[in-house]
Design a protein around this motif. Structure first.
Motif, short mmCIF file in Angstrom:
data_model
loop_
_atom_site.label_atom_id
_atom_site.label_comp_id
_atom_site.label_asym_id
_atom_site.label_seq_id
_atom_site.Cartn_x
_atom_site.Cartn_y
_atom_site.Cartn_z
N ASP A 38 -4.90 -9.25 -4.29
CA ASP A 38 -4.63 -10.40 -5.16
C ASP A 38 -3.36 -10.17 -5.98
N LEU A 39 -3.21 -8.97 -6.46
CA LEU A 39 -2.03 -8.63 -7.24
C LEU A 39 -0.77 -8.71 -6.39
N GLN A 40 -0.86 -8.27 -5.14
CA GLN A 40 0.28 -8.37 -4.24
C GLN A 40 0.67 -9.82 -3.98
N TYR A 62 15.78 -10.91 -3.62
CA TYR A 62 14.41 -11.27 -4.01
C TYR A 62 13.52 -11.49 -2.78
N ARG A 63 14.07 -12.08 -1.74
CA ARG A 63 13.29 -12.26 -0.51
C ARG A 63 12.95 -10.91 0.13
N LYS A 64 13.90 -9.98 0.10
CA LYS A 64 13.66 -8.64 0.63
C LYS A 64 12.56 -7.95 -0.19
N ILE A 70 4.79 -7.67 0.77
CA ILE A 70 3.87 -8.10 1.83
C ILE A 70 3.45 -6.88 2.65
N GLU A 71 4.37 -5.96 2.86
CA GLU A 71 4.05 -4.71 3.56
C GLU A 71 3.02 -3.89 2.76
N ILE A 76 -2.77 -2.18 2.02
CA ILE A 76 -4.03 -2.27 1.27
C ILE A 76 -5.12 -2.87 2.15
N LYS A 77 -4.79 -3.92 2.89
CA LYS A 77 -5.76 -4.53 3.78
C LYS A 77 -6.24 -3.55 4.85
#
Length: 183
Positions: A38-40, A62-64, A70-71, A76-77
């Motif tokens: 959630d924090l990510q 900022y996109r990078k 996301i990585e 974490i997932k």
């Protein structure tokens, strides 16, 4: 620029409120991983919002940064799924006994005010940093360092609330995942 900043801050306050509402004191390891994912999502959204407010190299930066987060979320997932598979393995191999949660309802209620204070301090610090980045007072690199530092500090402080090895282990795993991104 002032109107865009004001609109962004209003949006950000709503986003923070939505994330904060979903995060409660964890009762087992997978709750800790859910906090991490959630924090990510919140951090990725913040970076993408800043990307939309900017142009050129700063937009790309900022996109990078969002892509890197996301990585982190995917890592974490992966850990969360491994833990879930391990739990299922134990469940089926031990004949399906029901195990108690490492943190009881009562313990979670007792810890909730302390947990909320740590969480609220984190979001306040991040919000202040995002506002500074939005108006150009700090660089994207400085923002990233501040957020990474605050995330790790929050995980450390949250882990101190628990005297349960598997809970502190989960927070430590979240910290290890973030370390490569800390400057």
């Amino acid at each position: 620029m002032a109107k865009v900043l004001e609109r962004t801050l209003n949006y950000r306050n709503n986003a923070v409120n939505d994330v904060v509402k979903t995060i409660s004191c964890p009762r087992y390891m997978n709750d800790v991983y859910t906090i991490g994912t959630d924090l990510q999502d919140y951090i990725v959204g913040s970076y993408l919002e800043l990307a939309e407010m900017n142009h050129g190299d700063l937009k790309i930066q900022y996109r990078k940064m969002a892509a890197e987060q996301i990585e982190v979320k995917q890592n974490i997932k992966d850990i969360s799924m491994a833990r879930l598979n391990e739990s299922l393995w134990h469940f089926y191999n031990d004949g399906g006994p029901v195990t108690e949660l490492p943190v009881s309802n009562l313990e979670a209620k007792e810890k909730q005010p302390f947990f909320n204070r740590i969480k609220d301090n984190f979001f306040e610090n991040v919000q202040d940093s995002l506002a500074l980045a939005a108006d150009g007072s700090i660089s994207s690199g400085k923002l990233e360092s501040i957020i990474n530092y605050n995330v790790i500090a929050m995980y450390i402080n949250m882990s101190k609330l628990f005297n349960v090895d598997e809970m502190t282990q989960a927070f430590n795993q979240l910290i290890v995942i973030r370390k490569p991104f800390q400057e």
